[in-house]
Structures are given as structure tokens and as C-alpha cells.
Design a protein around this motif. Structure first.
Motif, mmCIF file in Angstrom:
data_model
loop_
_atom_site.group_PDB
_atom_site.id
_atom_site.type_symbol
_atom_site.label_atom_id
_atom_site.label_comp_id
_atom_site.label_asym_id
_atom_site.label_seq_id
_atom_site.Cartn_x
_atom_site.Cartn_y
_atom_site.Cartn_z
ATOM 1 N N THR A 212 0.830 -1.195 0.000
ATOM 2 C CA THR A 212 0.000 0.000 0.000
ATOM 3 C C THR A 212 0.864 1.244 0.000
ATOM 4 O O THR A 212 1.564 1.532 0.982
ATOM 5 C CB THR A 212 -0.945 0.016 1.221
ATOM 6 N N HIS A 213 0.822 1.967 -1.106
ATOM 7 C CA HIS A 213 1.534 3.239 -1.227
ATOM 8 C C HIS A 213 0.685 4.320 -0.563
ATOM 9 O O HIS A 213 -0.545 4.319 -0.728
ATOM 10 C CB HIS A 213 1.760 3.563 -2.709
ATOM 11 N N PRO A 214 1.307 5.259 0.173
ATOM 12 C CA PRO A 214 0.512 6.264 0.883
ATOM 13 C C PRO A 214 -0.297 7.199 -0.019
ATOM 14 O O PRO A 214 -1.289 7.771 0.429
ATOM 15 C CB PRO A 214 1.547 7.051 1.685
ATOM 16 N N GLU A 215 0.086 7.344 -1.273
ATOM 17 C CA GLU A 215 -0.670 8.198 -2.197
ATOM 18 C C GLU A 215 -1.423 7.408 -3.259
ATOM 19 O O GLU A 215 -2.526 7.770 -3.634
ATOM 20 C CB GLU A 215 0.277 9.190 -2.895
ATOM 21 N N PHE A 216 -0.810 6.335 -3.763
ATOM 22 C CA PHE A 216 -1.384 5.610 -4.898
ATOM 23 C C PHE A 216 -2.284 4.457 -4.487
ATOM 24 O O PHE A 216 -3.024 3.939 -5.310
ATOM 25 C CB PHE A 216 -0.284 5.053 -5.801
ATOM 26 N N GLY A 217 -2.167 4.016 -3.242
ATOM 27 C CA GLY A 217 -2.921 2.847 -2.820
ATOM 28 C C GLY A 217 -2.191 1.574 -3.204
ATOM 29 O O GLY A 217 -0.978 1.470 -3.064
ATOM 30 N N ARG A 218 -2.932 0.633 -3.738
ATOM 31 C CA ARG A 218 -2.408 -0.707 -4.032
ATOM 32 C C ARG A 218 -1.396 -0.672 -5.179
ATOM 33 O O ARG A 218 -1.687 -0.154 -6.262
ATOM 34 C CB ARG A 218 -3.574 -1.598 -4.395
ATOM 35 N N VAL A 219 -0.215 -1.245 -4.914
ATOM 36 C CA VAL A 219 0.835 -1.383 -5.928
ATOM 37 C C VAL A 219 1.462 -2.767 -5.781
ATOM 38 O O VAL A 219 1.462 -3.341 -4.699
ATOM 39 C CB VAL A 219 1.934 -0.295 -5.780
ATOM 40 N N THR A 220 1.989 -3.278 -6.878
ATOM 41 C CA THR A 220 2.654 -4.582 -6.817
ATOM 42 C C THR A 220 4.153 -4.396 -6.629
ATOM 43 O O THR A 220 4.712 -3.328 -6.906
ATOM 44 C CB THR A 220 2.414 -5.404 -8.094
ATOM 45 N N LEU A 221 4.783 -5.458 -6.192
ATOM 46 C CA LEU A 221 6.240 -5.441 -6.063
ATOM 47 C C LEU A 221 6.889 -5.246 -7.427
ATOM 48 O O LEU A 221 7.877 -4.508 -7.547
ATOM 49 C CB LEU A 221 6.728 -6.736 -5.404
ATOM 50 N N ALA A 222 6.332 -5.840 -8.459
ATOM 51 C CA ALA A 222 6.869 -5.631 -9.813
ATOM 52 C C ALA A 222 6.782 -4.164 -10.211
ATOM 53 O O ALA A 222 7.729 -3.614 -10.791
ATOM 54 C CB ALA A 222 6.120 -6.500 -10.827
ATOM 55 N N GLN A 223 5.676 -3.505 -9.893
ATOM 56 C CA GLN A 223 5.543 -2.076 -10.202
ATOM 57 C C GLN A 223 6.572 -1.245 -9.433
ATOM 58 O O GLN A 223 7.128 -0.290 -9.975
ATOM 59 C CB GLN A 223 4.132 -1.585 -9.871
ATOM 60 N N LEU A 224 6.814 -1.604 -8.188
ATOM 61 C CA LEU A 224 7.809 -0.899 -7.385
ATOM 62 C C LEU A 224 9.186 -0.992 -8.039
ATOM 63 O O LEU A 224 9.885 0.013 -8.201
ATOM 64 C CB LEU A 224 7.851 -1.475 -5.967
ATOM 65 N N ILE A 225 9.573 -2.180 -8.450
ATOM 66 C CA ILE A 225 10.903 -2.362 -9.032
ATOM 67 C C ILE A 225 10.982 -1.725 -10.415
ATOM 68 O O ILE A 225 12.002 -1.111 -10.761
ATOM 69 C CB ILE A 225 11.287 -3.851 -9.044
ATOM 70 N N ALA A 226 9.920 -1.826 -11.200
ATOM 71 C CA ALA A 226 9.902 -1.138 -12.498
ATOM 72 C C ALA A 226 10.035 0.370 -12.294
ATOM 73 O O ALA A 226 10.756 1.053 -13.037
ATOM 74 C CB ALA A 226 8.618 -1.474 -13.256
ATOM 75 N N SER A 227 9.358 0.886 -11.285
ATOM 76 C CA SER A 227 9.438 2.327 -10.984
ATOM 77 C C SER A 227 10.833 2.725 -10.540
ATOM 78 O O SER A 227 11.295 3.832 -10.845
ATOM 79 C CB SER A 227 8.428 2.694 -9.904
ATOM 80 N N TRP A 228 11.520 1.858 -9.832
ATOM 81 C CA TRP A 228 12.891 2.111 -9.399
ATOM 82 C C TRP A 228 13.786 2.334 -10.616
ATOM 83 O O TRP A 228 14.536 3.309 -10.684
ATOM 84 C CB TRP A 228 13.340 0.945 -8.545
#
Length: 174
Positions: free
Chosen positions: A123-139
Motif C-alpha cells: 500500500t503506497h501512501p498516495e497511490f494505494g495498491r501497488v505490486t512489487l513488480a511495479q515498485l521495481i519497475a518504478s525504481w
């Protein structure tokens, strides 16, 4: 392009080398220049990237793996580098970023991510639900966006010096 962990890691692994090659030992005007009030210099961006290594990417991945959506991520202070980098040379920041990124990539490897783990949500504080894959892609995309930013800021330092060639450089039309 679909997300693949190995492709993201290929970008993440190269970013410290790219920054080092581009910025180390440059004269101060190149690394301290910005685009005006409330914008960042290349020096600021490197500090920001260090702060992300320390408090964002891997800590959030660990939250997803340990707690899922039950524990929201701690909000990320996008401006912490102004205080944390104060008094440090760019060489110190580049060295620190290289070391922190190496630690982050080692930690990422230790997580032994599978497709099932990459599909887990946090749970991202602004975006809500995010996946681990999305987190790493965003990195990885975050790295690339800051490399573009640094190049743009540096290029704009010569906006008045390029003369008539300015019309052939799209960066100056924005």
C-alpha cells in the motif's frame, strides 16, 4: 515493454557508473547549476538517489514481502537530500550512491523474487495498491528519469551560448 526483473536490474546496476562518468570531477557550474527556483542541480539529484536507496526501494519491497497491504509504506521525503547532503562533496555523494546501490542490489538478489512474489501487493501512501513488480519497475524508470533530468539541466546551462544552433535542439524549446 513488459517488466522483467533482469532487465530492470540491468538499468539499476549501470546507473552509478553512468553518473560517475558524467559528473565526477566536472567544474562546479556543471554540477551546481539548476533550471531556476525550486529545481534541482545534478548534485541534488545524486543526493536524492542516495536517500531513495536508504529509505525507499528495498525497505518498501521488504514491507510488501513481510506485511503485504496491511502496512502502508512510510511516506518518502523527496527533499531530504538538501539537509543530508549538506557539506558533502559530489565525489563523496557519488561514492556513497555506488555503495548504497551495491547494497540494494545485493539485498534485492537475497529476496529471491519469483513471479508470485513480484505479484504481491503493498500500500503506497498516495497511490494505494501497488505490486512489487511495479515498485521495481518504478525504481529503474526513476533512475532513467533522473538521468534525463541531469542531462537536461546541464544542457540548459549553455542555452545562451549555443547561438543559432538552439533552434535545432528540442531541449531548448521546452
Amino acid at each position: 515493454m513488459e517488466f522483467e526483473l533482469e532487465q530492470a536490474v540491468a538499468i539499476l546496476r549501470r546507473t552509478p557508473q553512468v553518473l560517475d562518468a558524467l559528473l565526477r570531477n566536472l567544474p562546479e557550474p556543471w554540477v551546481a547549476g539548476n533550471e531556476g527556483p525550486d529545481t534541482w542541480s545534478p548534485y541534488d539529484v545524486v543526493g536524492h538517489l542516495i536517500h531513495g536507496e536508504e529509505t525507499d526501494w528495498i525497505p518498501r519491497a521488504r514491507i510488501i514481502l513481510a506485511r503485504g497491504e496491511s502496512q502502508p509504506f512510510t511516506p518518502f521525503d523527496r527533499f531530504a537530500m538538501f539537509e543530508k547532503s549538506r557539506g558533502k562533496s559530489l565525489a563523496e555523494l557519488l561514492d556513497a550512491f555506488t555503495a548504497r546501490r551495491r547494497e540494494s542490489l545485493d539485498a534485492l538478489e537475497d529476496l529471491r523474487l519469483t513471479p508470485e512474489k513480484l505479484a504481491l501487493c503493498g500500500t503506497h501512501p498516495e497511490f494505494g495498491r501497488v505490486t512489487l513488480a511495479q515498485l521495481i519497475a518504478s525504481w529503474a524508470a526513476h533512475d532513467l528519469s533522473h538521468l534525463v533530468q541531469i542531462s537536461r539541466v546541464m544542457c540548459k546551462q549553455y542555452a545562451g551560448a549555443v547561438g543559432p544552433w538552439k533552434e535545432f535542439m528540442p531541449i531548448y524549446s521546452k
